[in-house]
Design a protein around this motif. Sequence first.
Motif, PDB file in Angstrom:
ATOM      1  N   ALA A  64      47.063  29.488  24.848  1.00 10.34           N
ATOM      2  CA  ALA A  64      47.897  30.294  25.349  1.00 10.34           C
ATOM      3  C   ALA A  64      49.141  30.014  26.257  1.00 10.34           C
ATOM      4  O   ALA A  64      48.862  29.044  26.985  1.00 10.34           O
ATOM      5  N   ARG A  65      49.941  30.496  26.759  1.00 16.29           N
ATOM      6  CA  ARG A  65      51.207  30.741  26.860  1.00 16.29           C
ATOM      7  C   ARG A  65      50.906  30.279  28.991  1.00 16.29           C
ATOM      8  O   ARG A  65      50.361  30.535  28.947  1.00 16.29           O
ATOM      9  N   SER A  66      52.130  29.191  29.057  1.00 18.09           N
ATOM     10  CA  SER A  66      51.515  28.423  30.683  1.00 18.09           C
ATOM     11  C   SER A  66      52.945  29.940  31.360  1.00 18.09           C
ATOM     12  O   SER A  66      53.372  29.699  30.814  1.00 18.09           O
ATOM     13  N   LYS A  67      52.524  29.999  32.851  1.00 18.29           N
ATOM     14  CA  LYS A  67      53.575  30.654  32.936  1.00 18.29           C
ATOM     15  C   LYS A  67      54.424  30.469  33.674  1.00 18.29           C
ATOM     16  O   LYS A  67      54.579  28.982  33.669  1.00 18.29           O
ATOM     17  N   GLU A  68      55.292  31.419  33.347  1.00 25.98           N
ATOM     18  CA  GLU A  68      56.769  30.682  33.653  1.00 25.98           C
ATOM     19  C   GLU A  68      57.253  31.260  34.815  1.00 25.98           C
ATOM     20  O   GLU A  68      58.870  31.005  35.387  1.00 25.98           O
ATOM     21  N   PHE A  69      56.638  31.590  35.573  1.00 22.95           N
ATOM     22  CA  PHE A  69      56.627  31.876  37.601  1.00 22.95           C
ATOM     23  C   PHE A  69      55.573  32.153  38.384  1.00 22.95           C
ATOM     24  O   PHE A  69      54.564  31.359  37.905  1.00 22.95           O
TER      25      PHE A  69
ATOM     26  N   VAL B 223      59.420  39.594  36.335  1.00 23.11           N
ATOM     27  CA  VAL B 223      59.068  38.911  34.592  1.00 23.11           C
ATOM     28  C   VAL B 223      58.534  40.406  34.143  1.00 23.11           C
ATOM     29  O   VAL B 223      58.882  41.507  34.161  1.00 23.11           O
ATOM     30  N   HIS B 224      58.623  39.927  32.603  1.00 21.99           N
ATOM     31  CA  HIS B 224      58.115  40.780  31.897  1.00 21.99           C
ATOM     32  C   HIS B 224      56.402  41.862  32.416  1.00 21.99           C
ATOM     33  O   HIS B 224      56.549  41.680  32.815  1.00 21.99           O
ATOM     34  N   ARG B 225      57.082  43.286  31.834  1.00 18.67           N
ATOM     35  CA  ARG B 225      56.293  43.975  31.780  1.00 18.67           C
ATOM     36  C   ARG B 225      54.420  43.411  31.585  1.00 18.67           C
ATOM     37  O   ARG B 225      53.346  43.497  32.471  1.00 18.67           O
ATOM     38  N   ARG B 226      54.015  43.036  30.612  1.00 15.15           N
ATOM     39  CA  ARG B 226      53.420  42.602  30.131  1.00 15.15           C
ATOM     40  C   ARG B 226      52.677  41.206  31.146  1.00 15.15           C
ATOM     41  O   ARG B 226      51.604  40.988  31.116  1.00 15.15           O
ATOM     42  N   SER B 227      53.809  40.266  31.309  1.00 16.76           N
ATOM     43  CA  SER B 227      53.295  39.281  32.207  1.00 16.76           C
ATOM     44  C   SER B 227      52.595  39.902  33.520  1.00 16.76           C
ATOM     45  O   SER B 227      51.663  39.277  34.578  1.00 16.76           O
ATOM     46  N   ILE B 228      53.174  41.079  33.969  1.00 17.61           N
ATOM     47  CA  ILE B 228      52.075  41.546  35.590  1.00 17.61           C
ATOM     48  C   ILE B 228      51.740  41.955  35.017  1.00 17.61           C
ATOM     49  O   ILE B 228      50.977  42.434  35.772  1.00 17.61           O
ATOM     50  N   TYR B 229      51.344  43.223  33.893  1.00 15.56           N
ATOM     51  CA  TYR B 229      49.249  43.478  33.556  1.00 15.56           C
ATOM     52  C   TYR B 229      48.536  41.909  33.396  1.00 15.56           C
ATOM     53  O   TYR B 229      47.289  42.496  34.365  1.00 15.56           O
ATOM     54  N   ASP B 230      49.585  40.935  32.943  1.00 13.15           N
ATOM     55  CA  ASP B 230      48.329  40.372  32.625  1.00 13.15           C
ATOM     56  C   ASP B 230      47.782  39.586  33.719  1.00 13.15           C
ATOM     57  O   ASP B 230      46.957  38.554  33.640  1.00 13.15           O
ATOM     58  N   THR B 231      49.030  39.308  34.665  1.00 14.17           N
ATOM     59  CA  THR B 231      49.021  38.920  35.732  1.00 14.17           C
ATOM     60  C   THR B 231      48.115  38.998  37.176  1.00 14.17           C
ATOM     61  O   THR B 231      47.050  39.097  37.751  1.00 14.17           O
ATOM     62  N   PHE B 232      48.298  40.322  37.308  1.00  9.90           N
ATOM     63  CA  PHE B 232      48.077  41.615  38.573  1.00  9.90           C
ATOM     64  C   PHE B 232      47.018  42.308  38.354  1.00  9.90           C
ATOM     65  O   PHE B 232      46.702  43.776  39.203  1.00  9.90           O
TER      66      PHE B 232
ATOM     67  N   ASP C  46      47.740  46.803  36.734  1.00 12.38           N
ATOM     68  CA  ASP C  46      47.907  48.002  36.793  1.00 12.38           C
ATOM     69  C   ASP C  46      48.552  47.545  38.200  1.00 12.38           C
ATOM     70  O   ASP C  46      48.181  46.998  38.638  1.00 12.38           O
ATOM     71  N   LYS C  47      49.194  49.043  38.343  1.00  7.22           N
ATOM     72  CA  LYS C  47      50.337  48.960  39.116  1.00  7.22           C
ATOM     73  C   LYS C  47      49.444  49.192  40.706  1.00  7.22           C
ATOM     74  O   LYS C  47      49.352  48.551  41.833  1.00  7.22           O
ATOM     75  N   HIS C  48      48.456  50.065  40.600  1.00  2.00           N
ATOM     76  CA  HIS C  48      47.438  50.415  41.930  1.00  2.00           C
ATOM     77  C   HIS C  48      46.850  48.904  42.164  1.00  2.00           C
ATOM     78  O   HIS C  48      47.057  48.451  43.208  1.00  2.00           O
ATOM     79  N   THR C  49      46.031  47.760  40.780  1.00  2.00           N
ATOM     80  CA  THR C  49      45.987  47.158  41.590  1.00  2.00           C
ATOM     81  C   THR C  49      47.111  45.665  42.472  1.00  2.00           C
ATOM     82  O   THR C  49      46.945  45.294  43.194  1.00  2.00           O
ATOM     83  N   LEU C  50      47.951  45.530  41.499  1.00  2.00           N
ATOM     84  CA  LEU C  50      49.554  45.439  42.410  1.00  2.00           C
ATOM     85  C   LEU C  50      49.772  45.003  43.422  1.00  2.00           C
ATOM     86  O   LEU C  50      49.828  44.240  44.517  1.00  2.00           O
ATOM     87  N   PHE C  51      49.474  46.819  43.565  1.00  2.00           N
ATOM     88  CA  PHE C  51      50.052  47.376  44.967  1.00  2.00           C
ATOM     89  C   PHE C  51      49.075  46.534  46.209  1.00  2.00           C
ATOM     90  O   PHE C  51      49.230  46.035  47.140  1.00  2.00           O
ATOM     91  N   LEU C  52      47.829  46.874  46.152  1.00  2.00           N
ATOM     92  CA  LEU C  52      46.422  46.355  46.537  1.00  2.00           C
ATOM     93  C   LEU C  52      46.730  44.941  46.889  1.00  2.00           C
ATOM     94  O   LEU C  52      46.529  44.369  47.714  1.00  2.00           O
TER      95      LEU C  52
END
Length: 190
Positions: A2-7, A39-48, A50-56
């Motif tokens: 696994a790659r480490s997060k760069e942010f 950040v990349h779209r994939r990083s958003i999904y992997d970290t946070f 979907d959009k709704h979960t990120l919003f919450l």
Amino acid sequence: MARSKEFDENVVLDRAMKLFWEQGYEKTSLTDLVEHMGVHRRSIYDTFGDKHTLFLKAMDRFRDKVNAELTGEVKRSKTATEALQLIFSFMIYGEEDSPSGCLMVNSAVELAMRDADVDLKSTESFTLSEQLLKDIILWGQQDGEFNSDYNADDLAEHLHAVCVGLRVMTRTTIPKEKLHRIADLSIKLL
């Protein structure tokens, strides 16, 4: 491997929070988030998620930051009146480099009627605000700054409604002087 997060998650979450705060949930696209968060779209999904979960998560971040800021202001205040003045100034001016208004108020207006998660987070945040106001009112009543004819719970509900109204009005071109008059009168009525 696994790659480490760069942010830094909090840094990019703050960026998402500000974008949602400024534009609202529905107007903010995933492309906007990718560009604004850096950040990349994939990083958003992997970290946070979907959009709704990120919003919450952005709503949680906003609540925690504002609560810490306001609680700190209250603790540094010498009087209950000063504490309320600082809270009202925060409501009117916000923080430097932040959108006007309030993410919680904006989100409640935009989504709470049809999104149970947003409704829950908004009402929880409003309850925290009312509790802080109640604590200040009780302090002022005990020190003789405020009249004790009314119940602190009722006064806190009223002041919170004034605060919500001010947060909405800050998103318009209404002069800050008018908002200050409203805040000052609200304190005097105590």
